[in-house]
Design a protein around this motif. Structure first.
Motif, PDB file in Angstrom:
ATOM      1  N   GLY A 113       0.713  -1.177   0.115  1.00  0.00           N
ATOM      2  CA  GLY A 113       0.135   0.012  -0.109  1.00  0.00           C
ATOM      3  C   GLY A 113       0.784   1.254   0.190  1.00  0.00           C
ATOM      4  N   LEU A 114       0.069   2.425  -0.533  1.00  0.00           N
ATOM      5  CA  LEU A 114       0.636   3.568  -0.292  1.00  0.00           C
ATOM      6  C   LEU A 114       1.463   4.059   1.008  1.00  0.00           C
ATOM      7  N   GLY A 115       0.697   3.812   2.070  1.00  0.00           N
ATOM      8  CA  GLY A 115       1.072   4.130   3.371  1.00  0.00           C
ATOM      9  C   GLY A 115       2.323   3.542   3.463  1.00  0.00           C
ATOM     10  N   ILE A 133       4.529  12.735  -4.017  1.00  0.00           N
ATOM     11  CA  ILE A 133       4.044  12.914  -5.146  1.00  0.00           C
ATOM     12  C   ILE A 133       3.748  11.992  -5.893  1.00  0.00           C
ATOM     13  N   LEU A 134       2.679  11.477  -6.340  1.00  0.00           N
ATOM     14  CA  LEU A 134       2.105  10.263  -6.998  1.00  0.00           C
ATOM     15  C   LEU A 134       2.194  10.746  -8.518  1.00  0.00           C
ATOM     16  N   PRO A 135       3.157   9.925  -9.223  1.00  0.00           N
ATOM     17  CA  PRO A 135       3.430  10.471 -10.716  1.00  0.00           C
ATOM     18  C   PRO A 135       2.185  10.232 -11.591  1.00  0.00           C
ATOM     19  N   ASP A 136       1.199   9.262 -11.392  1.00  0.00           N
ATOM     20  CA  ASP A 136       0.161   8.953 -12.118  1.00  0.00           C
ATOM     21  C   ASP A 136      -0.944  10.284 -12.123  1.00  0.00           C
ATOM     22  N   ASP A 137      -0.875  11.155 -11.065  1.00  0.00           N
ATOM     23  CA  ASP A 137      -1.659  12.342 -11.073  1.00  0.00           C
ATOM     24  C   ASP A 137      -0.697  13.271 -11.676  1.00  0.00           C
ATOM     25  N   LEU A 138      -1.197  13.439 -12.909  1.00  0.00           N
ATOM     26  CA  LEU A 138      -0.326  14.479 -13.656  1.00  0.00           C
ATOM     27  C   LEU A 138      -1.081  16.023 -13.460  1.00  0.00           C
ATOM     28  N   LYS A 170     -13.285   6.194  -5.669  1.00  0.00           N
ATOM     29  CA  LYS A 170     -11.821   5.943  -6.317  1.00  0.00           C
ATOM     30  C   LYS A 170     -10.879   6.824  -5.526  1.00  0.00           C
ATOM     31  N   TYR A 171     -11.243   7.404  -4.379  1.00  0.00           N
ATOM     32  CA  TYR A 171     -10.211   8.539  -3.908  1.00  0.00           C
ATOM     33  C   TYR A 171     -10.290   8.434  -2.373  1.00  0.00           C
ATOM     34  N   GLY A 172      -9.113   8.909  -1.618  1.00  0.00           N
ATOM     35  CA  GLY A 172      -9.292   9.410  -0.468  1.00  0.00           C
ATOM     36  C   GLY A 172     -10.188  10.682  -0.362  1.00  0.00           C
ATOM     37  N   VAL A 173     -10.983  10.918   0.747  1.00  0.00           N
ATOM     38  CA  VAL A 173     -12.144  11.730   0.804  1.00  0.00           C
ATOM     39  C   VAL A 173     -12.036  12.584   2.111  1.00  0.00           C
ATOM     40  N   VAL A 190     -11.345   9.633   4.735  1.00  0.00           N
ATOM     41  CA  VAL A 190     -11.754   8.024   4.395  1.00  0.00           C
ATOM     42  C   VAL A 190     -11.212   7.851   3.115  1.00  0.00           C
ATOM     43  N   GLU A 191     -10.735   6.530   3.217  1.00  0.00           N
ATOM     44  CA  GLU A 191     -10.150   5.880   1.837  1.00  0.00           C
ATOM     45  C   GLU A 191     -11.180   5.130   0.944  1.00  0.00           C
ATOM     46  N   LYS A 192     -11.485   5.835   0.018  1.00  0.00           N
ATOM     47  CA  LYS A 192     -12.258   4.985  -0.974  1.00  0.00           C
ATOM     48  C   LYS A 192     -13.632   4.640  -0.461  1.00  0.00           C
ATOM     49  N   PRO A 193     -14.499   5.735  -0.030  1.00  0.00           N
ATOM     50  CA  PRO A 193     -15.664   5.393   0.655  1.00  0.00           C
ATOM     51  C   PRO A 193     -16.637   4.956  -0.622  1.00  0.00           C
ATOM     52  N   ALA A 203     -12.043  15.206  -3.071  1.00  0.00           N
ATOM     53  CA  ALA A 203     -11.178  14.112  -3.315  1.00  0.00           C
ATOM     54  C   ALA A 203      -9.823  14.505  -3.157  1.00  0.00           C
ATOM     55  N   VAL A 204      -8.969  13.422  -2.619  1.00  0.00           N
ATOM     56  CA  VAL A 204      -7.523  13.701  -2.484  1.00  0.00           C
ATOM     57  C   VAL A 204      -6.828  13.375  -3.719  1.00  0.00           C
ATOM     58  N   ILE A 205      -6.073  14.203  -4.350  1.00  0.00           N
ATOM     59  CA  ILE A 205      -5.370  13.993  -5.525  1.00  0.00           C
ATOM     60  C   ILE A 205      -3.744  13.729  -4.870  1.00  0.00           C
ATOM     61  N   GLY A 206      -2.922  13.204  -6.040  1.00  0.00           N
ATOM     62  CA  GLY A 206      -1.513  12.653  -5.428  1.00  0.00           C
ATOM     63  C   GLY A 206      -0.578  13.470  -5.247  1.00  0.00           C
ATOM     64  N   ARG A 207      -0.820  14.450  -4.205  1.00  0.00           N
ATOM     65  CA  ARG A 207       0.271  15.663  -3.794  1.00  0.00           C
ATOM     66  C   ARG A 207      -0.180  15.902  -2.183  1.00  0.00           C
ATOM     67  N   TYR A 208       0.885  15.603  -1.373  1.00  0.00           N
ATOM     68  CA  TYR A 208       0.700  15.675   0.073  1.00  0.00           C
ATOM     69  C   TYR A 208       2.048  16.689   0.368  1.00  0.00           C
ATOM     70  N   VAL A 209       1.832  17.261   1.580  1.00  0.00           N
ATOM     71  CA  VAL A 209       2.718  17.818   2.287  1.00  0.00           C
ATOM     72  C   VAL A 209       2.563  17.565   3.660  1.00  0.00           C
ATOM     73  N   ILE A 229      -2.016  -0.705   3.622  1.00  0.00           N
ATOM     74  CA  ILE A 229      -1.657   0.266   4.591  1.00  0.00           C
ATOM     75  C   ILE A 229      -1.827   1.521   3.891  1.00  0.00           C
ATOM     76  N   GLN A 230      -2.726   2.281   4.553  1.00  0.00           N
ATOM     77  CA  GLN A 230      -3.038   3.480   3.409  1.00  0.00           C
ATOM     78  C   GLN A 230      -2.650   4.680   4.123  1.00  0.00           C
ATOM     79  N   LEU A 231      -2.053   5.673   3.517  1.00  0.00           N
ATOM     80  CA  LEU A 231      -1.788   6.803   3.742  1.00  0.00           C
ATOM     81  C   LEU A 231      -2.739   7.743   4.527  1.00  0.00           C
ATOM     82  N   THR A 232      -4.054   7.473   3.718  1.00  0.00           N
ATOM     83  CA  THR A 232      -5.131   8.229   4.029  1.00  0.00           C
ATOM     84  C   THR A 232      -5.356   8.033   5.677  1.00  0.00           C
ATOM     85  N   ASP A 233      -5.309   6.790   6.138  1.00  0.00           N
ATOM     86  CA  ASP A 233      -5.711   6.359   7.418  1.00  0.00           C
ATOM     87  C   ASP A 233      -4.674   7.007   8.369  1.00  0.00           C
TER      88      ASP A 233
HETATM   89  C1  G1P Z   1      -4.307   7.023  -3.850  1.00  0.00           C
HETATM   90  C2  G1P Z   1      -4.780   7.497  -2.482  1.00  0.00           C
HETATM   91  C3  G1P Z   1      -6.002   7.960  -2.391  1.00  0.00           C
HETATM   92  C4  G1P Z   1      -5.994   9.222  -3.441  1.00  0.00           C
HETATM   93  C5  G1P Z   1      -5.468   8.705  -4.879  1.00  0.00           C
HETATM   94  C6  G1P Z   1      -5.121  10.088  -5.786  1.00  0.00           C
HETATM   95  O1  G1P Z   1      -4.998   6.055  -4.405  1.00  0.00           O
HETATM   96  O2  G1P Z   1      -4.791   6.022  -1.659  1.00  0.00           O
HETATM   97  O3  G1P Z   1      -6.292   8.542  -1.420  1.00  0.00           O
HETATM   98  O4  G1P Z   1      -7.145   9.778  -3.439  1.00  0.00           O
HETATM   99  O5  G1P Z   1      -4.175   7.961  -4.624  1.00  0.00           O
HETATM  100  O6  G1P Z   1      -4.969   9.684  -6.976  1.00  0.00           O
HETATM  101  P1  G1P Z   1      -4.779   5.177  -5.586  1.00  0.00           P
HETATM  102  O7  G1P Z   1      -5.230   5.976  -6.880  1.00  0.00           O
HETATM  103  O8  G1P Z   1      -3.364   4.711  -5.656  1.00  0.00           O
HETATM  104  O9  G1P Z   1      -5.438   3.842  -5.790  1.00  0.00           O
END
Ligand code: G1P
Length: 294
Positions: A113-115, A133-138, A170-173, A190-193, A203-209, A229-233
């Motif tokens: 998991g991301l966490g 930084i999650l590269p697949d969120d451009l 699809k997201y952390g919310v 909440v992760e993917k409710p 929704a949370v997009i893949g950038r965090y500080v 293991i979720q970063l969101t949690d």
């Molecule tokens: C991850 C995070 C999720 C976030 C998302 C953004 O999920 O776990 O909280 O909203 O990235 O893209 P994933 O898309 O890797 O399943």
């Protein structure tokens, strides 16, 4: 303890199953939007934010990422010898040099998991808060992580945008408590409710500080959604002591973890390039004609 963001973590160990068979031998982070791999956009964003150390959490099956990220002197010499010095220079500028840049590659052996991926970076980060930084969120048009580093005060900050009700799962919310300009205050995440249980559409997009104490929270974090293991949690766990802020960024985000997002990003960039825009409009015109003729 400094509040300056000196480290960026790039979780790049994932299998990329959504893009098989393209990702059977090529890491998804190296899939290009036009001629530039996703990981390069992420690196450029972190560099523009003035971040010093880059930590890549990768997997032994993905050595191509390191090959792309690091300078390749042999290739540059070869290009120079073939009369392509400009291309050689461009490659040099995009890559990291082991002598002058601060780059770490560490491995995440299991897909937990991301966490867990972020936790794998723990021993390699510099003092103070860290960027993830999650590269697949451009995100194009404005450097998201730079805006966040600028706006960061304390606690945990996540990039956020409002999504359609059918997409919240699809997201952390964020569990929203209020708004203040570009900041959304939240008392939880909440992760993917399920759509019916989502606390909001933010929704949370893949950038965090993240405050450095995220690592302590991750250390004891039990698996959550999807058994991972979720970063969101871990962010949500200490919401009482560590305020959570959502940041509304000004760039345009493309979900490059999906085919439609990749296509949109490609079309978006093609439209801005005069030569490619001609191709795009010619194709669209021909396609419209074909459809109306049918
Ligand atoms: C991850 C995070 C999720 C976030 C998302 C953004 O999920 O776990 O909280 O909203 O990235 O893209 P994933 O898309 O890797 O399943």
């Amino acid at each position: 303890m400094t509040t300056k963001v000196q480290t960026a973590i790039f979780p790049v160990a994932g299998l990329g199953t959504r893009f098989l068979p393209a990702t059977k031998a090529t890491p998804k982070e190296l899939l290009p939007v036009l001629d530039t791999p996703l990981i390069q956009y992420a690196i450029d964003e972190a560099r523009a934010a003035g971040i010093k150390r880059m930590v890549f959490v990768s997997h032994t099956s993905k050595p191509a990422i390191e090959r792309h990220v690091m300078d390749d002197i042999r290739l540059r010499r070869e290009l120079e010898a073939r009369g392509k010095p400009r291309l050689a220079e461009e490659l040099k500028e995009a890559a990291f040099c082991p002598k002058s840049d601060d780059v770490v590659f560490t491995m995440q052996d299991e897909p937990r998991g991301l966490g867990h991926a972020v936790l794998c970076a723990r021993d390699h980060v510099l003092d103070g808060p860290v960027a993830v930084i999650l590269p697949d969120d451009l995100i194009l048009g404005a450097p998201c992580i730079g805006e966040m580093v600028e706006a960061y005060d304390r606690g945990h900050m996540v990039a956020t945008m409002t999504v359609a009700p059918e997409d919240v799962s699809k997201y952390g919310v964020l569990a929203v408590t209020g708004h203040d300009g570009r900041i959304t205050h939240a008392h939880g995440m909440v992760e993917k409710p399920a759509a019916s249980e989502a606390p909001s559409r933010k929704a949370v997009i893949g950038r965090y500080v993240l405050d450095a104490d995220i690592f302590d929270a991750l250390e004891t974090q039990a698996p959550g959604a999807g058994g991972e293991i979720q970063l969101t949690d871990a962010i949500a766990k200490r919401a009482q002591e560590r305020p959570i802020s959502g940041f509304s960024f000004s760039g345009t985000r493309f979900d490059c973890g999906s085919k439609s997002g990749m296509l949109e990003a490609t079309l978006h960039l093609a439209e801005q390039d005069p030569e490619l825009a001609d191709v795009l409009y010619a194709y669209a015109g021909a396609h419209t004609r074909t459809q109306s003729a049918a």
